[in-house]
Design a protein around this motif. Structure first.
Motif, PDB file in Angstrom:
ATOM      1  N   THR A 212       0.860  -1.188   0.000  1.00 62.73           N
ATOM      2  CA  THR A 212       0.000   0.000   0.000  1.00 62.73           C
ATOM      3  C   THR A 212       0.893   1.233   0.000  1.00 62.73           C
ATOM      4  O   THR A 212       1.915   1.271   0.686  1.00 62.73           O
ATOM      5  CB  THR A 212      -0.899   0.015   1.252  1.00 62.73           C
ATOM      6  N   VAL A 213       0.513   2.254  -0.763  1.00 60.74           N
ATOM      7  CA  VAL A 213       1.288   3.496  -0.818  1.00 60.74           C
ATOM      8  C   VAL A 213       0.448   4.634  -0.252  1.00 60.74           C
ATOM      9  O   VAL A 213      -0.655   4.905  -0.735  1.00 60.74           O
ATOM     10  CB  VAL A 213       1.697   3.834  -2.262  1.00 60.74           C
ATOM     11  N   VAL A 214       0.967   5.301   0.777  1.00 64.27           N
ATOM     12  CA  VAL A 214       0.335   6.510   1.306  1.00 64.27           C
ATOM     13  C   VAL A 214       1.111   7.715   0.775  1.00 64.27           C
ATOM     14  O   VAL A 214       2.337   7.775   0.891  1.00 64.27           O
ATOM     15  CB  VAL A 214       0.320   6.507   2.847  1.00 64.27           C
ATOM     16  N   VAL A 215       0.388   8.648   0.185  1.00 69.75           N
ATOM     17  CA  VAL A 215       0.988   9.845  -0.418  1.00 69.75           C
ATOM     18  C   VAL A 215       0.518  11.069   0.366  1.00 69.75           C
ATOM     19  O   VAL A 215      -0.531  11.643   0.060  1.00 69.75           O
ATOM     20  CB  VAL A 215       0.589   9.980  -1.902  1.00 69.75           C
ATOM     21  N   PRO A 216       1.247  11.468   1.411  1.00 63.87           N
ATOM     22  CA  PRO A 216       0.864  12.693   2.124  1.00 63.87           C
ATOM     23  C   PRO A 216       1.000  13.894   1.195  1.00 63.87           C
ATOM     24  O   PRO A 216       2.015  14.050   0.516  1.00 63.87           O
ATOM     25  CB  PRO A 216       1.871  12.765   3.286  1.00 63.87           C
ATOM     26  N   ALA A 217      -0.035  14.742   1.162  1.00 63.66           N
ATOM     27  CA  ALA A 217      -0.033  15.865   0.210  1.00 63.66           C
ATOM     28  C   ALA A 217      -0.778  17.043   0.801  1.00 63.66           C
ATOM     29  O   ALA A 217      -1.809  16.873   1.466  1.00 63.66           O
ATOM     30  CB  ALA A 217      -0.680  15.444  -1.113  1.00 63.66           C
ATOM     31  N   PHE A 218      -0.272  18.243   0.553  1.00 61.74           N
ATOM     32  CA  PHE A 218      -0.978  19.446   0.973  1.00 61.74           C
ATOM     33  C   PHE A 218      -2.325  19.492   0.262  1.00 61.74           C
ATOM     34  O   PHE A 218      -2.441  19.126  -0.909  1.00 61.74           O
ATOM     35  CB  PHE A 218      -0.165  20.692   0.643  1.00 61.74           C
ATOM     36  N   ALA A 219      -3.343  19.972   0.958  1.00 57.92           N
ATOM     37  CA  ALA A 219      -4.702  19.954   0.414  1.00 57.92           C
ATOM     38  C   ALA A 219      -4.847  20.847  -0.805  1.00 57.92           C
ATOM     39  O   ALA A 219      -5.562  20.509  -1.758  1.00 57.92           O
ATOM     40  CB  ALA A 219      -5.703  20.387   1.498  1.00 57.92           C
ATOM     41  N   ILE A 220      -4.173  21.996  -0.789  1.00 56.59           N
ATOM     42  CA  ILE A 220      -4.373  23.017  -1.821  1.00 56.59           C
ATOM     43  C   ILE A 220      -3.241  22.955  -2.837  1.00 56.59           C
ATOM     44  O   ILE A 220      -2.083  23.234  -2.507  1.00 56.59           O
ATOM     45  CB  ILE A 220      -4.459  24.412  -1.186  1.00 56.59           C
ATOM     46  N   GLY A 221      -3.560  22.575  -4.045  1.00 56.41           N
ATOM     47  CA  GLY A 221      -2.572  22.510  -5.115  1.00 56.41           C
ATOM     48  C   GLY A 221      -1.916  21.151  -5.226  1.00 56.41           C
ATOM     49  O   GLY A 221      -2.016  20.487  -6.263  1.00 56.41           O
ATOM     50  N   ARG A 222      -1.290  20.683  -4.161  1.00 54.53           N
ATOM     51  CA  ARG A 222      -0.529  19.432  -4.251  1.00 54.53           C
ATOM     52  C   ARG A 222      -1.438  18.219  -4.411  1.00 54.53           C
ATOM     53  O   ARG A 222      -1.135  17.323  -5.201  1.00 54.53           O
ATOM     54  CB  ARG A 222       0.359  19.279  -3.009  1.00 54.53           C
ATOM     55  N   THR A 223      -2.537  18.156  -3.677  1.00 57.66           N
ATOM     56  CA  THR A 223      -3.448  17.014  -3.830  1.00 57.66           C
ATOM     57  C   THR A 223      -3.945  16.927  -5.262  1.00 57.66           C
ATOM     58  O   THR A 223      -3.956  15.846  -5.869  1.00 57.66           O
ATOM     59  CB  THR A 223      -4.632  17.129  -2.859  1.00 57.66           C
ATOM     60  N   GLN A 224      -4.354  18.059  -5.849  1.00 61.24           N
ATOM     61  CA  GLN A 224      -4.875  18.038  -7.211  1.00 61.24           C
ATOM     62  C   GLN A 224      -3.771  17.632  -8.202  1.00 61.24           C
ATOM     63  O   GLN A 224      -4.013  16.858  -9.134  1.00 61.24           O
ATOM     64  CB  GLN A 224      -5.439  19.418  -7.596  1.00 61.24           C
ATOM     65  N   GLU A 225      -2.557  18.117  -7.976  1.00 61.56           N
ATOM     66  CA  GLU A 225      -1.440  17.732  -8.838  1.00 61.56           C
ATOM     67  C   GLU A 225      -1.187  16.236  -8.776  1.00 61.56           C
ATOM     68  O   GLU A 225      -0.984  15.569  -9.799  1.00 61.56           O
ATOM     69  CB  GLU A 225      -0.175  18.502  -8.413  1.00 61.56           C
ATOM     70  N   MET A 226      -1.200  15.654  -7.556  1.00 59.86           N
ATOM     71  CA  MET A 226      -0.920  14.229  -7.404  1.00 59.86           C
ATOM     72  C   MET A 226      -2.032  13.371  -8.014  1.00 59.86           C
ATOM     73  O   MET A 226      -1.764  12.312  -8.588  1.00 59.86           O
ATOM     74  CB  MET A 226      -0.710  13.874  -5.936  1.00 59.86           C
ATOM     75  N   LEU A 227      -3.270  13.829  -7.920  1.00 59.15           N
ATOM     76  CA  LEU A 227      -4.356  13.095  -8.578  1.00 59.15           C
ATOM     77  C   LEU A 227      -4.163  13.098 -10.087  1.00 59.15           C
ATOM     78  O   LEU A 227      -4.405  12.083 -10.769  1.00 59.15           O
ATOM     79  CB  LEU A 227      -5.712  13.712  -8.225  1.00 59.15           C
ATOM     80  N   MET A 228      -3.708  14.218 -10.633  1.00 58.83           N
ATOM     81  CA  MET A 228      -3.476  14.313 -12.070  1.00 58.83           C
ATOM     82  C   MET A 228      -2.291  13.450 -12.491  1.00 58.83           C
ATOM     83  O   MET A 228      -2.322  12.816 -13.556  1.00 58.83           O
ATOM     84  CB  MET A 228      -3.258  15.768 -12.474  1.00 58.83           C
ATOM     85  N   VAL A 229      -1.253  13.400 -11.668  1.00 56.01           N
ATOM     86  CA  VAL A 229      -0.105  12.537 -11.959  1.00 56.01           C
ATOM     87  C   VAL A 229      -0.539  11.067 -11.951  1.00 56.01           C
ATOM     88  O   VAL A 229      -0.166  10.288 -12.856  1.00 56.01           O
ATOM     89  CB  VAL A 229       1.025  12.777 -10.945  1.00 56.01           C
ATOM     90  N   CYS A 230      -1.315  10.690 -10.953  1.00 56.77           N
ATOM     91  CA  CYS A 230      -1.774   9.295 -10.880  1.00 56.77           C
ATOM     92  C   CYS A 230      -2.598   8.923 -12.105  1.00 56.77           C
ATOM     93  O   CYS A 230      -2.389   7.863 -12.719  1.00 56.77           O
ATOM     94  CB  CYS A 230      -2.596   9.079  -9.601  1.00 56.77           C
ATOM     95  N   GLU A 231      -3.522   9.792 -12.489  1.00 56.13           N
ATOM     96  CA  GLU A 231      -4.366   9.486 -13.644  1.00 56.13           C
ATOM     97  C   GLU A 231      -3.535   9.390 -14.919  1.00 56.13           C
ATOM     98  O   GLU A 231      -3.734   8.484 -15.740  1.00 56.13           O
ATOM     99  CB  GLU A 231      -5.440  10.566 -13.782  1.00 56.13           C
ATOM    100  N   ALA A 232      -2.569  10.297 -15.075  1.00 56.47           N
ATOM    101  CA  ALA A 232      -1.748  10.315 -16.284  1.00 56.47           C
ATOM    102  C   ALA A 232      -0.898   9.060 -16.417  1.00 56.47           C
ATOM    103  O   ALA A 232      -0.562   8.636 -17.537  1.00 56.47           O
ATOM    104  CB  ALA A 232      -0.858  11.553 -16.291  1.00 56.47           C
ATOM    105  N   HIS A 233      -0.549   8.449 -15.279  1.00 58.70           N
ATOM    106  CA  HIS A 233       0.287   7.249 -15.297  1.00 58.70           C
ATOM    107  C   HIS A 233      -0.515   5.980 -15.009  1.00 58.70           C
ATOM    108  O   HIS A 233       0.056   4.946 -14.649  1.00 58.70           O
ATOM    109  CB  HIS A 233       1.433   7.398 -14.293  1.00 58.70           C
ATOM    110  N   ASP A 234      -1.838   6.088 -15.168  1.00 58.34           N
ATOM    111  CA  ASP A 234      -2.717   4.917 -15.057  1.00 58.34           C
ATOM    112  C   ASP A 234      -2.600   4.254 -13.681  1.00 58.34           C
ATOM    113  O   ASP A 234      -2.498   3.037 -13.573  1.00 58.34           O
ATOM    114  CB  ASP A 234      -2.406   3.912 -16.173  1.00 58.34           C
ATOM    115  N   ILE A 235      -2.603   5.080 -12.633  1.00 57.91           N
ATOM    116  CA  ILE A 235      -2.542   4.579 -11.263  1.00 57.91           C
ATOM    117  C   ILE A 235      -3.869   4.910 -10.579  1.00 57.91           C
ATOM    118  O   ILE A 235      -4.239   6.079 -10.445  1.00 57.91           O
ATOM    119  CB  ILE A 235      -1.381   5.240 -10.478  1.00 57.91           C
ATOM    120  N   ASP A 236      -4.609   3.887 -10.165  1.00 61.90           N
ATOM    121  CA  ASP A 236      -5.841   4.107  -9.412  1.00 61.90           C
ATOM    122  C   ASP A 236      -5.495   4.595  -8.009  1.00 61.90           C
ATOM    123  O   ASP A 236      -4.461   4.222  -7.438  1.00 61.90           O
ATOM    124  CB  ASP A 236      -6.647   2.818  -9.303  1.00 61.90           C
ATOM    125  N   CYS A 237      -6.357   5.442  -7.443  1.00 60.92           N
ATOM    126  CA  CYS A 237      -6.045   5.950  -6.107  1.00 60.92           C
ATOM    127  C   CYS A 237      -7.306   6.361  -5.364  1.00 60.92           C
ATOM    128  O   CYS A 237      -8.382   6.531  -5.944  1.00 60.92           O
ATOM    129  CB  CYS A 237      -5.091   7.149  -6.195  1.00 60.92           C
TER     130      CYS A 237
END
Length: 411
Positions: A212-237
């Motif tokens: 399991t991977v936990v990705v701690p991320a700031f709520a504003i800006g970073r969370t949205q960026e990490m969701l976009m990175v995951c989607e772009a690399h075909d990673i469900d989250c």
């Protein structure tokens, strides 16, 4: 023009600059224990806010106590994000004398709000003000202030490189004096595509191994960026914490992001966590990725996920932002242990760090300032403001680093 530094001078946190004793630029808080707020007890005629991060807007509701009702000028995302942060501060500190405002002051924010788009000039406290896209978080702005004699460019926080969420700033308006942030003045960011690729490969490897991977991320800006990175690399989250609400807010303002359709896909790719009936503990046992607040492990749903996955070395914790000294996130990186909910826990799960910063690095700062070689540069918002100002002077700039409470007469 008179410029007074009430916060953010030779420090990161509680940014606040008062112009001509009338116009206040930002009014943040430093998340120390106890929280620290700007000095000077200003009573401005108007307020302009650069962007919705706590260190720039965390103290704003306190400006609306008593009979004070200065208009607050900002972009629509900054307005909404400031409200979310203020409500969260009340949850954390509302019953404490350390909190300088109440629910009443938070409600008044909507009464005094005046929203603006980029490059739309407006009047505030007798000054002409224009906001320019700063490329830091959705709605972030450089603030150009003209009092008829002097033009001040207050950079706020900014980024010069494109990310999945935002385009880097390209604005270079004419100015006589620049107040410039310096957060990463001694850092060179790795190319974003390389950081992304390394992150995605690491995450996929852990998932393939059954972890399991936990990705701690700031709520504003970073969370949205990490969701976009995951989607772009075909990673469900999964996504959890305040980042869920912020993602909904950001999606309401497609004109303030680089690719609204990509953000829509990223939100659709992520499963939102409600936290009901032990859902978090069940998710932590799954072979999955969890993007969650807080980014420095100082609160939020991470307090549930980290203890749940920490004992298994197949699992992974991937930090995605700068970890301030003294925070559990920094302790985890430095020692392999972290204090979670008052208990120091050893962590056997693998811990990695990736630089997804939304600030300009040294090269970006210098490239930005290259347009302002013939004007006065006042360095703020950094751990090494004086050192960076010295380095700028060695490069031919008229640069200095004002101290907290200092007053500067710009000509």
């Amino acid at each position: 023009m008179d410029i007074r530094f009430l916060g953010g001078a030779r420090e990161i946190g509680r940014s606040a600059v008062l112009v001509n004793d009338a116009l206040l630029l930002d009014f943040g808080m430093a998340t120390d224990n106890p929280p620290q707020f700007p000095v000077g007890d200003p009573d401005p005629e108007a307020v302009v806010l650069s962007h919705g991060h706590l260190d720039h807007v965390g103290g704003v509701p306190s400006l609306l106590s008593g009979d004070a009702r200065p208009p607050i000028h900002w972009t629509p995302p900054t307005r909404d994000l400031t409200r979310v942060l203020a409500e969260d501060t009340l949850k954390l500190h509302g019953n404490s004398p350390l909190c300088p405002f109440t629910e009443t002051e938070v409600k008044r924010l909507s009464e005094v709000s005046v929203t603006h788009g980029y490059r739309e000039s407006f009047e505030a406290a007798g000054h002409e003000v224009t906001l320019y896209d700063a490329g830091h978080i959705p709605g972030s702005a450089h603030v150009l202030v003209d009092d008829g004699e002097t033009r001040l460019l207050y950079t706020g926080d900014f980024h010069t490189d494109d990310t999945r969420l935002l385009s880097g700033t390209t604005a270079r308006p004419d100015a006589d004096v620049v107040v410039c942030e310096s957060t990463y003045s001694d850092v060179a960011h790795d190319p974003r595509d390389e950081v992304e690729r390394a992150f995605a490969e690491s995450v996929k490897t852990t998932l393939w191994e059954g972890g399991t991977v936990v990705v701690p991320a700031f709520a504003i800006g970073r969370t949205q960026e990490m969701l976009m990175v995951c989607e772009a690399h075909d990673i469900d989250c999964y996504v959890d914490g305040m980042g869920q609400k912020v993602t909904q807010i950001v999606r309401q303002y497609p004109e303030f992001v680089r690719d609204p359709e990509a953000l829509r896909r990223a939100k659709s790719n992520a499963r939102f966590v409600t936290g009901r009936d032990g859902q978090r503990k069940r998710i932590a046992d799954r072979n999955t990725v969890i993007v969650t607040t807080s980014g420095m492990l100082s609160g939020g749903p991470a307090m549930t996920y980290i203890p749940a996955i920490r004992a298994n070395p197949t699992n992974k914790i991937t930090m995605t932002g700068y970890q301030v000294e003294g925070t559990p996130g920094r302790d985890l990186l430095d020692t392999g242990r972290a204090e979670i909910d008052g208990q120091v826990m050893p962590v056997s799960a693998r811990v990695e760090s990736y630089d997804f910063s939304a600030h300009a690095d040294r090269e970006g700062l210098l490239a930005f300032l290259d347009s302002y070689r013939d004007v006065q540069v006042l360095v703020n918002h950094g751990d090494r403001c004086a050192a960076f100002a010295d380095e700028l002077r060695a490069e031919g700039f008229d640069a200095s680093a004002p101290e907290l409470g200092a007053e500067f007469a710009a000509v």
